[in-house]
Design an enzyme around this catalytic site. Structure first.
Site, PDB file in Angstrom:
ATOM      1  N   GLU A   1      38.748  25.887   8.137  1.00 19.83           N
ATOM      2  CA  GLU A   1      38.657  27.064   7.273  1.00 19.83           C
ATOM      3  C   GLU A   1      39.848  27.998   7.453  1.00 19.83           C
ATOM      4  O   GLU A   1      39.795  29.161   7.052  1.00 19.83           O
ATOM      5  CB  GLU A   1      37.347  27.806   7.528  1.00 19.83           C
ATOM      6  CG  GLU A   1      36.134  26.958   7.162  1.00 19.83           C
ATOM      7  CD  GLU A   1      34.831  27.748   7.142  1.00 19.83           C
ATOM      8  OE1 GLU A   1      34.780  28.854   7.713  1.00 19.83           O
ATOM      9  OE2 GLU A   1      33.870  27.239   6.555  1.00 19.83           O
TER      10      GLU A   1
ATOM     11  N   LYS B   1      24.829  30.205  -0.324  1.00 21.08           N
ATOM     12  CA  LYS B   1      25.800  29.173  -0.698  1.00 21.08           C
ATOM     13  C   LYS B   1      25.268  28.431  -1.924  1.00 21.08           C
ATOM     14  O   LYS B   1      24.175  27.847  -1.870  1.00 21.08           O
ATOM     15  CB  LYS B   1      25.972  28.165   0.447  1.00 21.08           C
ATOM     16  CG  LYS B   1      26.668  28.726   1.687  1.00 21.08           C
ATOM     17  CD  LYS B   1      26.489  27.751   2.847  1.00 21.08           C
ATOM     18  CE  LYS B   1      27.394  28.050   4.033  1.00 21.08           C
ATOM     19  NZ  LYS B   1      26.997  27.241   5.211  1.00 21.08           N
TER      20      LYS B   1
HETATM   21  P1  PGA Z   1      29.824  24.456   6.361  1.00 20.67           P
HETATM   22  O1  PGA Z   1      30.077  25.696   7.321  1.00 20.67           O
HETATM   23  O2  PGA Z   1      30.327  24.791   5.019  1.00 20.67           O
HETATM   24  O3  PGA Z   1      30.554  23.335   7.032  1.00 20.67           O
HETATM   25  O4  PGA Z   1      28.325  24.243   6.369  1.00 20.67           O
HETATM   26  C1  PGA Z   1      29.944  27.017   6.926  1.00 20.67           C
HETATM   27  C2  PGA Z   1      28.869  27.732   7.688  1.00 20.67           C
HETATM   28  O5  PGA Z   1      28.165  27.155   8.539  1.00 20.67           O
HETATM   29  O6  PGA Z   1      28.659  28.918   7.446  1.00 20.67           O
HETATM   30 ZN    ZN Z   2      26.860  29.034   8.988  1.00 22.03          ZN
END
Ligand code: PGA
Ligand code: ZN
Length: 427
Positions: free
Chosen positions: A204, A336
């Site tokens: 990230e 998300k």
């Molecule tokens: P991921 O990580 O997109 O790999 O799930 C992001 C998070 O855990 O917030």
């Molecule tokens: Zn997370």
């Protein structure tokens, strides 16, 4: 305004993994695309991301089945429908899929269509996406949660903790949060390189660390905040994503880095101790998604001064969020899009969170694209917070930059309240 065509094809995310781009075209010739993100430390309760699993194609990661599902099942069902009926059209796809977790058509297939539909509808109205999604009510520019060091599944388990982040709680403007974060990110990088503790860049965009235990990075964070000219806790606070489901075997929590095994009580004590020892304003997934007792206990002990976010715990799923609210498991929900798999359900999850007096944090995935949908989603819903990974790499920056553009477009109507937001949960 009717949908006249829907097409889908394979593109590649920030890790170079295949994902879908879906194009929705309208009868007046306007079209828009939705680009689907992808997680690495996914929660067990997430909607299913459909991958082909054929080892001879992109090592099992191609998404041709999901693409076929868009073209052969979803497109025929949606062509001719009004693009403005987002909720109805999302529901139609959910019903067409017919499973609890979108495993037949794939959450990636459904989400790509859902995102493209929202963007095409906004374009048809001549509105920005945040205006369309927020029905003109969205004007809050979010406070950023920005990763400085990356670990866990995003950095080959260089640390067991997934994200060491900062929040510029003293910032008076959105621009100031970016400037403060820029200063800390680069100061931390220089410091780590000097000490021989930086191996590279994690998924990230944060620094990929080389430490002997999971607490050492706190010292770097504290030092970088001070060296950059800020007071830890006052100007800049620490935020963590423990992603603890990845550390839990149903009985014990385990740190591989320094070979430590914790009972559930011992892990509780560590999380609680860190929150007291360091200026931590926010902690995400401190416990596994099944360890409700520890969640409840931490919320009761520290929920009045620490934002306790459920990511894998809730997976943007209305039923799980409702259960969390009923049981007092946290005070914040990570949001998300691809965990639940449609724009309507994501907005419903945000509204439910807000209605309970909790705070939503709109979030990217570790596998991202050049789509800035979530920047618009955050402003449209007045969510107040955005988490996109670090302050580097274009798939991250495109989101931070888009909020600058949205703010500019909003002009006098734009609001930034920064950390005052936390009053909602800390009072
Ligand atoms: P991921 O990580 O997109 O790999 O799930 C992001 C998070 O855990 O917030
Ligand atoms: Zn997370």
């Amino acid at each position: 305004m009717k949908i006249s065509n829907i097409d889908a094809y394979q593109i590649y995310d920030s890790r170079g993994f295949p994902t879908l781009e879906v194009e929705v075209e309208l009868e007046n010739g306007v079209s828009a695309c939705g680009l689907v993100p992808s997680g690495a430390s996914t929660g067990q309760f997430e909607a299913l991301e459909l991958r082909d699993g054929d080892k001879t194609k992109f090592r099992g990661k191609s998404v041709y089945k999901a693409i076929t599902n868009v073209k052969e099942e979803i497109a025929p069902a949606l062509i001719g429908k009004s693009v403005f009926d987002q909720q109805k059209n999302d529901l139609l796809m959910i019903e067409l899929d017919g499973t609890e977790n979108k495993s037949r058509l794939g959450a990636n297939a459904i989400l790509g269509v859902s995102m493209a539909m929202a963007k095409a509808a906004a374009a048809a109205r001549g509105e920005a996406l945040f205006e369309y999604l927020g029905k003109g009510e969205g004007n809050l520019i979010p406070l950023n949660e920005i990763q400085i060091l990356g670990g866990g599944a995003h950095a080959g388990w260089a640390t067991d903790i997934q994200d060491y982040l900062v929040i510029a709680v003293g910032a008076k403007t959105y621009e100031e949060t970016l400037e403060m974060t820029h200063n800390i990110y680069h100061t931390a990088g220089e410091l780590m390189k000097k000490l021989g503790k930086c191996v590279g860049i994690a998924d990230e965009g944060g620094w990929w660390p080389d430490y002997k235990d999971n607490e050492e990075p706190f010292e770097v964070l504290m030092e970088a905040i001070k060296l950059a000219g800020y007071e830890p806790g006052k100007d800049v606070a620490i935020s963590l994503d423990i992603a603890a489901s990845d550390l839990y075997d149903g009985e014990h929590y385990r740190f591989k880095l320094d070979n430590k095994v914790f009972t559930r009580d011992e892990f509780y004590d560590l999380m609680s101790a860190w929150c007291k020892k360091y200026p931590i304003i926010s902690i995400e997934d401190p416990f596994a998604d099944t360890d409700f007792e520890n969640w409840k206990r931490l919320q009761a002990e520290l929920g009045h001064k620490v934002q306790i976010i459920g990511d894998d715990l809730f997976t943007t799923n209305i039923k799980r969020i409702e259960q969390g609210i009923d049981q007092g498991l946290a005070n914040s929900v990570l949001i998300k899009l691809n965990q639940i798999g449609s724009v309507s359900e994501t907005i419903d999850a945000i509204r439910l969170t807000q209605k309970a007096g909790w705070l939503p944090v709109v979030s990217a995935r570790s596998g991202e694209t050049e789509d800035a949908f979530i920047s618009h989603l955050a402003v449209a819903t007045n969510a107040g917070q955005l988490k996109v990974g670090s302050f580097a790499r274009s798939e991250r920056q495109v989101k931070w930059n888009e909020n600058l553009r949205i703010q500019r477009k909003l002009g006098d109507k734009a609001r930034f309240v920064g950390a005052a937001l936390y009053k909602t949960i800390f009072s």
